[in-house]
Design an enzyme around this catalytic site. Structure first.
Site: not given
Ligand code: DGL
Length: 289
Positions: A45, A76, A187
Site C-alpha cells: 500500500g 490485494c 484492502c
Molecule cells: N492486502 C493488501 C491490499 O489489499 C495490501 C496491504 C499492504 O500490503 O499494504 O491492499
C-alpha cells in the site's frame, strides 16, 4: 467445454488474500489453488504502480512456468486498483481483482447512496474505487480512508485488542455519521477480519467483504471460458520473505488446509537478483532490499 487441471493462482503482500482463498475453497472445492504471500515487500500500500508491477511480475512467471495456472486473482486491493490494466495486457490468462466485485456488491445494497472504502494509501490514491462507483451511479457518494497502521497490526496478528476494537468502532461510527451505510473492505487484510469489523459495527453500518464476490466472479469466469477444474482441491502456499508470523492466521482459517508451505524459489525472484528493471523507482527498491 472441457476441463482444465491447472490451478488458480492467488497473490497478496501478506495474509490478506487468504480471505479470497477461503471464499474460493467454499465455492470451488475441486480447484487447486496456489497462494503467494510477499512479506519481503510488504506493505504494498506504500508502493507506486511501477514498483508494484516489478515486484509482482516474478509471481506470474512462476505461476505460468511451474503450474500452467489458468487464472490469477490479485487478492490485494492495492494491486487490483493500480496494476490490473497492465496485467490484463501482459498476462495470457485471465487476471481478476477485488475492486470491481466489492463495488458491485456495495452499490447493490446501499440505501443512503453513500459508500465508504477502507483501504491502503496506494488504493485511495489510485481513485479506482471512486471512479468505478461513480461510473455506475452519478448520485453515489464515496468516502475513502487509508488505514496503513491497522493493516500492519492485522498482518502481525496484533489486531485483536480492546484498543483496536474501539478504534474500529469509532472509525465506523465516523463513516456512518458522514452518511455512509455501507463500507467496503477495500484492502484484503480487512476482508480477512470481516467478522471483527462486523462485531465493532454492531449493525450500524453494512460491511462488504469483496472476497466472496470475487470468488463468484472467478467461478463465472471459469464457467464462461470452459476452464472449470477437476483438481484435487489442494492448496499450496509460497512465501517470499520471512514467514514465521504466518502461523497464527493458518490456525484461524476455517476449512482451508495447506498441503505445503514453501519459500518462493529464488530463481524466480528476479526483483532482487537483477537491477535492469525499466522503472527508475524500482532501482530504489532493489537497492534498499
Ligand atoms: N492486502 C493488501 C491490499 O489489499 C495490501 C496491504 C499492504 O500490503 O499494504 O491492499
Amino acid at each position: 467445454m472441457g476441463t482444465m487441471t491447472g490451478p488458480i493462482g492467488v497473490i497478496d503482500s501478506g495474509i490478506g488474500g487468504l480471505s479470497v482463498v477461503t471464499a474460493l475453497r467454499d465455492l470451488l472445492p475441486q480447484e487447486d489453488i496456489v497462494y503467494i504471500a510477499d512479506p519481503k515487500y510488504f506493505p504494498y500500500g506504500e508502493k507506486t504502480t511501477e514498483e508494484l508491477l516489478c515486484i509482482i511480475r516474478p509471481f506470474f512467471s512462476f505461476f505460468l512456468d511451474e503450474f500452467s495456472t489458468k487464472l490469477v486473482v490479485t487478492a490485494c486491493g492495492s494491486v487490483s486498483a493500480t496494476c490490473l490494466p497492465f496485467l490484463n495486457r501482459e498476462i495470457p490468462v485471465p487476471v481478476i481483482g477485488i475492486v470491481e466485485p466489492g463495488v458491485n456488491e456495495a452499490i447493490a445494497i446501499t440505501q443512503t447512496r453513500t459508500i465508504a472504502v477502507l483501504a491502503t494509501n496506494a488504493t485511495v490514491k489510485s481513485g479506482m474505487f471512486r471512479r468505478l462507483i461513480e461510473r455506475v451511479g452519478r448520485n453515489l457518494r464515496v468516502i475513502e480512508k487509508a488505514w496503513p497502521e491497522f493493516i500492519e497490526a492485522v498482518e502481525r496478528g496484533e489486531y485483536h485488542t480492546p484498543s483496536w476494537f474501539s478504534q474500529v468502532s469509532r472509525e465506523l461510527e465516523s463513516l456512518r455519521s458522514q452518511g455512509a451505510d455501507t463500507v467496503i473492505m477495500g484492502c484484503t487484510h480487512f476482508s480477512l477480519i470481516t467478522a471483527f469489523f462486523e462485531e465493532a459495527a454492531d449493525s450500524r453500518i453494512r460491511i462488504v467483504d469483496p472476497a466472496k464476490a470475487c470468488a463468484r466472479e472467478v467461478k463465472t469466469c471459469l464457467d464462461v471460458t470452459g476452464t472449470t477444474g477437476s483438481g484435487n482441491g489442494q492448496t499450496l502456499m509460497y512465501v517470499r520473505g520471512e514467514r514465521s508470523h504466518f502461523h497464527w492466521v493458518l490456525d484461524m482459517l476455517n476449512g482451508v488446509t495447506f498441503q505445503s508451505l514453501n519459500s518462493f524459489p529464488e530463481e524466480y525472484d528476479v526483483v532482487s537478483r537483477r537491477s535492469q528493471c525499466a522503472f527508475p523507482s524500482c532501482a530504489r527498491i532493489i537497492r534498499t532490499k
